[in-house]
Design a protein around this motif. Structure first.
Motif, PDB file in Angstrom:
ATOM      1  N   SER A  82       0.839  -1.210   0.000  1.00  0.00           N
ATOM      2  CA  SER A  82       0.000   0.000   0.000  1.00  0.00           C
ATOM      3  C   SER A  82       0.864   1.245   0.000  1.00  0.00           C
ATOM      4  O   SER A  82       0.570   2.230  -0.675  1.00  0.00           O
ATOM      5  CB  SER A  82      -0.921   0.009   1.216  1.00  0.00           C
ATOM      6  OG  SER A  82      -1.810  -1.069   1.156  1.00  0.00           O
ATOM      7  N   ASP A  89      -5.878  -1.102  -4.782  1.00  0.00           N
ATOM      8  CA  ASP A  89      -5.330  -1.685  -3.547  1.00  0.00           C
ATOM      9  C   ASP A  89      -6.274  -2.778  -3.059  1.00  0.00           C
ATOM     10  O   ASP A  89      -7.318  -2.479  -2.494  1.00  0.00           O
ATOM     11  CB  ASP A  89      -5.150  -0.589  -2.494  1.00  0.00           C
ATOM     12  CG  ASP A  89      -4.269  -1.065  -1.334  1.00  0.00           C
ATOM     13  OD1 ASP A  89      -4.113  -2.297  -1.183  1.00  0.00           O
ATOM     14  OD2 ASP A  89      -3.770  -0.209  -0.586  1.00  0.00           O
ATOM     15  N   GLU A  90      -5.899  -4.013  -3.301  1.00  0.00           N
ATOM     16  CA  GLU A  90      -6.703  -5.171  -2.912  1.00  0.00           C
ATOM     17  C   GLU A  90      -8.169  -5.013  -3.315  1.00  0.00           C
ATOM     18  O   GLU A  90      -9.055  -5.070  -2.465  1.00  0.00           O
ATOM     19  CB  GLU A  90      -6.597  -5.418  -1.404  1.00  0.00           C
ATOM     20  CG  GLU A  90      -5.153  -5.615  -0.982  1.00  0.00           C
ATOM     21  CD  GLU A  90      -5.026  -6.203   0.412  1.00  0.00           C
ATOM     22  OE1 GLU A  90      -5.918  -7.000   0.791  1.00  0.00           O
ATOM     23  OE2 GLU A  90      -4.055  -5.869   1.093  1.00  0.00           O
TER      24      GLU A  90
HETATM   25 MG    MG Z   1      -2.156  -2.738   2.282  1.00  0.00          MG
END
Ligand code: MG
Ligand code: ADP
Lengths: 797, 238
Positions: B52, B168-169
């Motif tokens: 991240s 992000d994910e």
């Molecule tokens: Mg992360």
């Protein structure tokens, strides 16, 4: 509409109850501000316009009797632009159907050549015809309260002779916008102003070619001080009570004090509202920003800049403030009109309009907006400082610690508490700042009720001291001319009189160095019981003093004004008796001072005062204790006594005072209570809603665990209950402080109303806050009961 | 080594240190990378490995402690907050694990949030059509499933026609089927618009659909793999 604005609208709508409650607090603030200041302006403008058009004098002087030939000499005083001389006499007045004798101030009036200054305005009827016997014009207020009409007949004792007068008109004068003889209580129901043909009045008193009252207008550039001094020198040989400016003119003084009072109330109380509104907005916006951390982070990630996002939250505030300002303006105008109507009843202007100037609305709105934005600034800074990258990380669980009490080793004590109670305490401690603000806000509400309603207590106390402790008698008589000491027995023999005491009062100028003050020296009979000298000690306790043989006893206020202390010498210059004027001034020692609530008194023994005046045992007034049953008979007798100029019956004076103030107080109490309830509700409700929003997840979880709605509600509302409980004593303290502040800002030049507050007032204020708290609590309780468990548990926050 | 002229992103010796009171956390310990236009990159790594952090720096949400990042010829390292905001607004589309939609705005309005401020955006309706949510445009986030919310977030990200999509994910909170649907949308955007995409996941199975796969471990790039043959999302399984 931009999407961000759509979000704004939806956010505001979802918080509508909170938005409204904050707007209302703001509205109370600006409403109070506008009401007070518009009333202030209305009064000021009415007064000044009236003074201008009626050409109200700048300097006044009363003399016993002076020749009109002084006119040239007075007009020649530098700075004097215009002089008017007239005959004015106070006489006993008898109106049919009114038991008690009253006072009429007879003003000589020349119907053929009315004065160019101090013009009276005829409201109905006509002026007396020149030379007509027994025609008078009466001031409008008196005609109204006594139901007098054109053609009504009244009786006066003109120089001892009872004369019937026929009312031919009613009038208003700038001299008596507030008709009073200048006592501490309103006496407009017992005090008439009568205009009578100048020649007839002069003839009745052998005043042809003489005057008793001089009115002066002065050139703009010069202040009245020099003119007053010069006028005093001219009039001194004729027994003047001293010239004075507008500042000392009784009616003007009362009107001006009232105007000033509006300004103070309009500043002090609204400040509290706006401060509280700022507090609430601060808390609400912080909450809003915290709750929307992720949204803010997303907006930043999407490319919205700080200004746009901060602007979004500023708009949130702006809408609330604008709503508050809008409601507040309407409220202020309504309230201002009500207050102006109250004053229109109280003061007598030929024209009295409600004026609302743009600056009042503008300034009120600006201050309210500034308070609102001030309150939100910290939260907005938080928005800007928020780092998107950090906000996007899942928030750590709220940091809880053992309670301070636990850390300090009170754990054993805490074990006595239920887990629920411990939750309440830990939450309070964690959110201590918010809890403190809530307590401060509620305390503010309590303080407002106290500061708005304590007048009743303070004035009651004042009356107790001045009219019961200091003057335990029932009736006060004033004699036309000083009477001999033997009058004591005559007065004592009047019907119903149980006790009678004489006193001597003489107008005097007291000098100390270059300072001087014009007042009255009162000589009390030794062992006087119906007129007492009552003062307050340092702790507010009352004590009594007696005149000091061979010395003066001064009101502390007067001693301060003169800059003297016990042991100092002052010069006493009498204005009546055989030794008048500065040539006869005597040096006397100040024996002691006493902290009296009212007056600028100089007390002496009666015999010493008479000796000082170079006279035998004379008396100018008498105090009586009267058997109530015989009162009508006594009053009837007094009406027939030409030597009695004034009769003051304490009971009726106090009754009307209570009647009028009760009505006004009721109005203001109702308004302030509503205002304060708004504040308290605003604080409590917003706090509860925020708590609910923040802890919905926790509360829902507890419900899932099997807690009942009641148990869950207690967790939330218990906190509010603690906050209110803490706010009550603090609010009472604030209230006392605020009341003291207002009292100190408003104290009159020669009286002070102490900040006395009775327990009932504290109780009432606390009850208002508690009631507002309970209602807010119930509203939130309703929401708790309808908590959608599934929905709450699904949201991640 | 001189910067390859055609690279979209170049990063050299990137480090990021977080300081929390006494404790220092080294999230990135020297990362070098180049990203070329149109690439689909998958970023793999254990939780806490710095994924991240790296993505946020590339997206202009965060700045490195040391090292350099360039986007074309923009030096992101030297940029101030204003410049970074402009960079995000003009070039970057973000998609987060928890969607980060504005709950008080409908699907269409959430997308309009971006089209309001972008230079040459597509219409919100068009963006929503792209992710197959035409019939849900006027629903609020709370009325939509997780997968649907994530597709709105993607629509919101692509509506501005960004040059780079940073995710992000994006499937982290979704179930298998829904996750695939979301990945398909991302692949389609990459293919049809040529939008460069960098997608974080800790699900190694997703790596098959990337042009290149970076493995991050302990704040460093531990390995880069090139897929000779990219799988379509439908072919992935985990
Ligand atoms: Mg992360
Ligand atoms: N704002 C921050 N403050 C302190 N530490 C942080 C912060 N952001 C990330 N970290 C730490 O940096 C490391 C890398 O975090 P992150 O990049 O979020 O990892 P990943 O996304 O790979 O799980 C972790 O140890 C994390 O705890």
């Amino acid at each position: 509409m931009k999407s961000l604005d759509r979000k704004l609208v939806r956010d505001l709508w979802s918080l509508k109850a909170q938005v409204l409650s904050i707007a209302l607090v703001i509205a109370c603030g600006i409403g109070g501000f506008i009401a007070s200041f518009s009333t202030h302006e209305s009064l000021l403008q009415s007064r000044d316009t009236y003074y201008d058009t009626a050409r109200f004098p700048h300097v006044f002087a009363d003399v016993k009797r002076a020749p009109r030939t002084l006119l040239g000499q007075i007009a020649a005083i530098p700075g004097v632009s215009e002089v008017a001389l007239r005959v004015v006499r106070d006489v006993q007045l008898d109106v049919e159907g009114v038991a008690q004798p009253m006072v009429a101030r007879m003003i000589g009036f020349n119907p053929e050549k009315p004065q160019a200054m101090n013009r009276a305005t005829l409201r109905s009827g006509r002026w007396p015809s020149p030379g007509a016997r027994g025609e008078v014009v009466v001031n409008q207020r008196f005609a109204e309260v006594r139901g007098l009409r054109i053609g009504s007949t009244i009786h006066v004792l003109l120089n001892g002779r009872r004369e019937a007068l026929s009312i031919v008109g009613t009038a208003l004068t700038p001299e008596y916008i507030y008709p009073t003889r200048g006592g501490l209580l309103p006496d407009d129901e017992w005090f008439a102003v009568l205009w009578m043909d100048e020649n007839r009045l002069a003839a009745a008193y052998n005043m042809e070619g003489a005057f008793t009252s001089a009115l002066l207008r002065i050139e703009h550039a010069s202040g009245p001080q020099a003119v007053i001094a010069a006028l005093d020198r001219v009039l001194e040989p004729y027994g003047t009570r001293g010239a004075y400016g507008r500042a000392e003119q009784v009616s003007n003084k009362i009107v001006s004090q009232e105007i000033e009072q509006q300004r103070i109330t309009g500043t002090v109380l609204p400040s509290v509202f706006l401060l509280v509104a700022a507090f609430i907005l601060n808390v609400v916006l912080h909450r809003q920003v915290n709750a929307q951390r992720l949204e803010i982070a997303a907006l930043k990630a999407l490319g919205y800049d700080d200004a746009a996002i901060a602007g979004h939250y500023l708009k949130f505030t702006a809408v609330i403030a604008a709503l508050g300002v809008g409601i507040g303006i309407l409220l202020g105008i309504w309230l201002g009109r009500q207050m102006t109507a109250l004053y229109a009843d109280f003061f007598h202007f030929p024209e009295f309009h409600y004026v609302l100037s743009a600056w009042v609305v503008g300034a009120g709105s600006a201050v309210a907006m500034a308070a609102a934005f001030g309150g939100t600034l910290a939260a907005i800074r938080g928005v800007i400082r928020l780092r998107a990258a950090e906000a996007l990380r899942p928030a750590a669980p709220a940091l809880f610690r053992p309670l301070l009490l636990e850390r300090l080793g009170g754990a054993r004590l805490l074990r006595l508490l239920t887990p629920g109670q411990r939750m309440i305490l830990r939450n309070l401690e964690r959110q201590w700042l918010r809890a403190t603000l809530a307590v401060a806000g509620i305390a503010g509400a309590i303080a407002i009720v106290i500061a708005g309603t304590f007048w009743r207590d303070a004035v009651g106390y004042f009356i107790d001291v001045q009219f019961h402790a200091a003057q335990p008698g029932d009736v006060q008589l004033g004699f036309v001319e000083p009477v001999s000491g033997s009058a004591q027995y005559e007065v004592a023999r009047l019907p119903g009189v149980q006790e009678a005491e004489l006193a001597r009062t003489i107008g005097a100028r007291i000098r100390a160095g270059h300072r001087s003050y014009q007042t009255v020296v009162t000589g009390l009979a030794d062992g006087a019981r119906l007129q007492r000298i009552v003062g307050r000690g340092a702790g507010g306790e009352l004590h009594e003093a007696t005149p000091i043989p061979g010395a003066l006893l001064l009101t502390a206020r007067l001693a301060r004004r003169l800059g003297v202390a016990p042991g100092d010498t002052v010069w006493v210059e009498l204005m009546d008796g055989q030794r008048i004027g500065s040539v006869n001034a005597r040096a006397l020692t100040v024996g002691a001072v006493i902290d009296e609530l009212a007056g600028m008194n100089v007390w002496m023994r009666m015999s010493e005062l008479n000796a000082l005046a170079g006279e035998g045992p004379l008396a100018s007034s008498a105090a009586l204790r009267v058997d109530a049953a015989a009162e009508p008979e006594l009053l009837q007798r007094l009406k027939e006594m030409p030597g009695v100029a004034t009769v003051i019956i304490k009971r009726t004076l106090l009754d009307t005072f209570r009647k009028t103030t009760a009505r006004n107080l009721l109005f203001f109490t109702a308004i302030l209570t509503a205002f304060a309830a708004t504040i308290a509700a605003g604080v409590v409700y917003n706090n509860a809603r925020i708590q609910l929003a923040e802890r919905a997840w926790e509360l829902a979880s507890l419900r899932v665990l099997g807690f009942t709605r009641g148990e869950v509600s207690v967790l939330l509302l218990g906190e509010l209950a603690i906050e209110i409980a803490a706010a009550v004593p603090i609010g009472c303290l604030f209230g006392f402080g605020l009341a003291s502040l207002m009292v100190s800002l408003m104290h009159g030049e020669n009286f002070e109303i102490p900040a006395v507050i009775l327990p009932a007032t504290y109780l009432y204020a606390a009850a208002t806050a508690i009631a507002a708290g309970i209602i807010s609590g119930l509203l939130v309780r309703h929401r708790i009961d309808h908590l959608d468990l599934v929905a709450v548990l699904k949201t991640r926050e | 080594m001189p910067t390859a002229p055609q690279a979209l992103f170049t990063a050299r010796a990137l480090t990021k240190t977080y300081r929390m009171g006494e404790v220092e956390v080294q999230a990135l310990r020297g990362v070098d990378l180049d990203v070329y236009p149109g690439e689909f990159i998958v970023l793999l790594g254990a939780s806490g490995s710095g994924k991240s952090t790296l993505l946020n720096i590339l997206g202009g949400l965060d700045t490195p402690t040391s090292g350099e990042v360039h986007f074309h010829d923009h030096n992101l390292t030297a940029a101030d907050e204003r410049a970074l905001t402009r960079y995000r607004r003009e070039h970057v589309g973000f998609v987060f694990q928890f969607y980060n939609l504005i709950p008080s705005l409908t699907a269409r309005e959430n997308v309009a949030l971006v089209t309001d401020i972008a230079d040459r955006p597509m219409a919100p309706e068009e963006a929503l059509a792209w992710v197959g949510l035409t019939d849900r445009m006027d629903h609020f986030p709370s009325q939509l499933s997780g997968g649907e919310q994530q597709r709105i977030a993607i629509a919101r990200a692509v509506a501005k026609r960004p040059q780079v999509l940073l995710c992000d994910e994006p499937t982290g909170a979704l179930d298998y089927e829904t996750g695939k649907l979301v990945l398909e949308v991302l692949a389609r955007i990459n293919a049809e618009f040529g939008t460069t995409a960098i997608v974080i996941t800790h699900n190694a199975a997703i790596a098959g659909m990337a042009h290149r796969v970076w493995r991050l471990a302990n704040g460093r790039i531990a390995g880069v793999e090139k897929n000779e043959r990219r799988l379509s999302p439908a072919e992935l399984s985990w």
